[in-house]
Write a protein that holds these residues in place. Structure first.
Motif, mmCIF file in Angstrom:
data_model
loop_
_atom_site.group_PDB
_atom_site.id
_atom_site.type_symbol
_atom_site.label_atom_id
_atom_site.label_comp_id
_atom_site.label_asym_id
_atom_site.label_seq_id
_atom_site.Cartn_x
_atom_site.Cartn_y
_atom_site.Cartn_z
ATOM 1 N N GLU A 456 0.730 -1.275 -0.053
ATOM 2 C CA GLU A 456 -0.019 0.164 0.097
ATOM 3 C C GLU A 456 0.898 1.415 -0.042
ATOM 4 N N ILE A 457 0.518 1.988 -0.892
ATOM 5 C CA ILE A 457 1.528 3.277 -1.102
ATOM 6 C C ILE A 457 0.736 4.554 -1.349
ATOM 7 N N GLY A 458 1.148 5.437 -0.601
ATOM 8 C CA GLY A 458 0.478 6.759 -0.699
ATOM 9 C C GLY A 458 1.608 7.968 -0.967
ATOM 10 N N HIS A 459 1.071 9.063 -1.087
ATOM 11 C CA HIS A 459 1.745 10.386 -1.319
ATOM 12 C C HIS A 459 2.215 11.238 0.136
ATOM 13 N N ARG A 460 3.329 11.680 0.372
ATOM 14 C CA ARG A 460 3.428 12.010 1.845
ATOM 15 C C ARG A 460 2.558 13.558 1.844
ATOM 16 N N ASP A 461 2.480 14.242 0.925
ATOM 17 C CA ASP A 461 1.659 15.440 0.915
ATOM 18 C C ASP A 461 0.198 15.212 0.472
ATOM 19 N N SER A 462 -0.093 14.175 0.240
ATOM 20 C CA SER A 462 -1.473 13.636 -0.287
ATOM 21 C C SER A 462 -1.724 14.308 -1.764
ATOM 22 N N LEU A 507 -3.903 7.414 -12.980
ATOM 23 C CA LEU A 507 -3.764 8.352 -11.896
ATOM 24 C C LEU A 507 -4.190 8.024 -10.335
ATOM 25 N N VAL A 508 -3.565 8.025 -9.652
ATOM 26 C CA VAL A 508 -3.831 7.649 -8.293
ATOM 27 C C VAL A 508 -4.316 9.152 -7.628
ATOM 28 N N PRO A 509 -5.479 9.242 -7.156
ATOM 29 C CA PRO A 509 -6.079 10.650 -7.045
ATOM 30 C C PRO A 509 -5.582 11.226 -5.608
ATOM 31 N N ALA A 510 -5.418 12.485 -5.617
ATOM 32 C CA ALA A 510 -4.852 13.258 -4.368
ATOM 33 C C ALA A 510 -5.851 12.542 -2.986
ATOM 34 N N GLY A 511 -4.872 12.335 -2.077
ATOM 35 C CA GLY A 511 -5.380 11.724 -0.864
ATOM 36 C C GLY A 511 -5.674 9.956 -0.940
ATOM 37 N N ASP A 512 -5.683 9.569 -1.979
ATOM 38 C CA ASP A 512 -5.687 8.240 -1.941
ATOM 39 C C ASP A 512 -4.520 7.281 -1.894
ATOM 40 N N ARG A 513 -4.684 6.077 -1.904
ATOM 41 C CA ARG A 513 -3.469 5.178 -2.212
ATOM 42 C C ARG A 513 -3.482 4.065 -3.096
#
Length: 545
Positions: A456-462, A507-513
């Motif tokens: 499971e991967i996300g963006h640090r700044d969402s 695209l992985v949307p903003a705030g999603d993982r």
């Protein structure tokens, strides 16, 4: 001048052979320790080797992948056709990333350096590795032809008699999103070949030799003889196998007929699907590389891999089939098909030597190519986002063997290792929230298939980010063998519940993982035969449902 003939005794031969392996392994380690691309320095996605001046591959480093090593065996011959050995000079270095003269796609550069001793050429050192970015649309299968996939460099001298071609370097840098890293990796190839040249000279000094032709002849002859001996002991005949995989827009059929004769093995991919419109096509050299590797692993694993052992296997495929793509077909993600070919070959061998093959596995790497979504950020009013490009190498489970369970989260047949999470989180704004084995994903059997992973991967700044997907075994999981059950299919989706396709830029949307579940390997043999101790071990360690 013809090299002098030297008689090499058994003890001297073994010492010199081991020394030669040490030379090429140091060559490979020099590349691994100086490369800029994480997939090279962390995963070992590279190859290095020593070649006779006539182009025969003599020794390969232990570190490296079959897709690189075995394509390089053909690549060096292409260089010699264009730049004959007698025209090469000390201090020359030749490079290319031509998919049909190199390793099958533009993201790998091959470098070839002639080695001279006392004024005479005594060999060639070749190396190759994966580059972070070569321009174009990026490392994914979305290209419609090779011209969209990146900057193409035909076989050219990058260094001539010690003088670097600055124009070539400038052009290469100008066509990459990461010019410093690209130039650094080119120089890493030069440096590692240079190490090989120096260590070979040391070896010649130590053994009082002026040439290695006699040693090379003996290495190649011994390897060929050992491979032929193994073939002679096999049942003779032919067998056919087919396997359906996901493909891009529609499923792909991989079909092979493997024939074992008294002194040769032939693999023919007649019946395999035609070209794809997208970049999952495979040049024949890459198909040959993984098919011959499958044969070696199953039938003569103890024989050194060089021109001698490679000479006993032939691979053919219809022109413009998906495993014999001609220029200018798109080939960027050729691994997603090419690394499946051992499973097809093993489907044939299972009918001839059933105990010597494993069940189908995840096979093709689940490379997660993750990049910033700078354009999406601007569209959504996010004024600044950190630019990054990461290649996170992930693996599924291997197929079970005739006497052992499959390996969990292991890359076969490529052999590369994953890039550590800590490295990726340091180099990018990504956070890995989960990375664990996937219980129950290995196919049941007398011996269980290897387990996949859940990541499971996300963006640090969402912020939003892109994945360039080139993944398989989602619609068509790894099949078990001889009554073993199929491995679990892979999955690609979002934490919010949305599903993503296995191929293409998304695209992985903003705030999603991003949530990734890699495939499990198939089981081997009837599940009812599995012994009680193995089942208890699985349950205690959370590896079974």
């Amino acid at each position: 001048m013809k090299p002098e003939t030297q008689i090499i005794g058994e003890i001297d031969f073994q010492i010199m052979w081991n020394r030669l392996i040490a030379v090429v392994e140091e060559q490979a380690q020099a590349l691994r320790r100086t490369a800029f691309s994480p997939i090279v320095r962390e995963s070992g996605d590279l190859s290095a080797g020593y070649f006779h001046p006539d182009g025969r591959m003599i020794a390969q480093a232990v570190t490296g992948t079959p897709g690189h090593v075995n394509t390089m065996a053909a690549s060096v011959l292409h260089f010699l056709d264009l730049y004959p050995a007698e025209t090469m000079r000390q201090g020359d270095v030749y490079i290319t990333n031509d998919p049909w003269m190199g390793t099958g796609h533009l993201h790998d550069f091959v470098a070839v350096t002639p080695a001279f001793y006392q004024g005479r050429m005594v060999g060639l050192f070749a190396s190759t590795c994966h580059f972070m970015d070569v321009g174009g649309i990026g490392f994914g299968p979305d290209g419609r032809d090779v011209f969209e996939e990146g900057f193409y460099v035909p076989p050219l001298p990058m260094i001539a008699a010690g003088e670097i071609d600055k124009t070539l370097i400038t052009l290469a840098r100008s066509n990459s999103r990461y010019p410093a890293e690209l130039e650094g990796d080119l120089m890493s190839l030069v440096a590692c070949n240079g190490i090989g040249v120096k260590r070979l000279a040391d070896m010649l000094d130590e053994f009082g030799l002026t040439d290695l032709t006699s040693l090379c002849d003996q290495i190649v002859a011994r390897s060929r003889t050992a491979a032929l001996k193994a073939i002679a002991e096999l049942p003779k005949g032919a067998a056919k196998s087919e396997m359906t995989i996901d493909g891009y827009d529609h499923p792909v059929i991989l079909s092979a007929t493997t024939r074992i004769d008294n002194d040769h093995i032939t693999i023919d991919f007649e019946g395999t699907s035609g070209l794809s419109a997208r970049g999952i096509n495979v040049p024949i050299s890459y198909a040959q590389a993984y098919s011959t590797y499958a044969i070696a692993c199953a039938l003569f694993p103890g024989v050194p891999n060089n021109s001698g052992s490679l000479s006993v296997v032939s691979v053919t495929a219809p022109t413009d089939s998906i495993v014999n793509a001609l220029r200018p077909a798109p080939v960027s993600s050729r691994h997603v098909i090419g690394q499946m070919l051992p499973d097809v070959v093993y489907g044939c061998l299972a009918q001839i030597v059933p105990k010597q093959v494993l069940a189908e596995g995840a096979s093709a790497l689940w490379n997660l190519i993750l990049e910033d979504a700078h354009d999406a950020c601007l569209t959504q009013g996010i004024s600044a986002t950190r630019r990054f490009s990461a290649l996170s190498v992930q693996t599924g489970g291997t197929g079970a063997r005739s006497c052992l369970d499959g390996l969990n989260a292991t890359a076969f047949p490529s052999g590369v290792s994953g890039v550590p999470v800590e490295i990726l989180e340091t180099l990018t704004p990504l956070i890995f929230w989960r990375k664990e084995l996937r219980p129950g994903s290995g196919g049941a059997g007398e011996f269980r298939g290897g387990l996949g992973q859940t990541i499971e991967i996300g963006h640090r700044d969402s912020h939003p980010f892109y994945i360039y997907a080139a993944l398989d075994r989602i619609q068509h999981p790894a099949r078990g063998r001889f009554g073993g059950e199929n491995g679990a299919p892979g999955k690609l989706g979002l934490k919010s519940g949305g599903r993503l396709k296995g191929k293409g830029k998304q695209l992985v949307p903003a705030g999603d993982r991003l949530v990734v579940e890699t495939p499990g390997g198939g089981g081997y043999g009837e599940p009812a035969k599995r012994d009680v101790e193995s089942s208890l071990f699985d349950r205690r360690n959370g590896l079974a449902d």
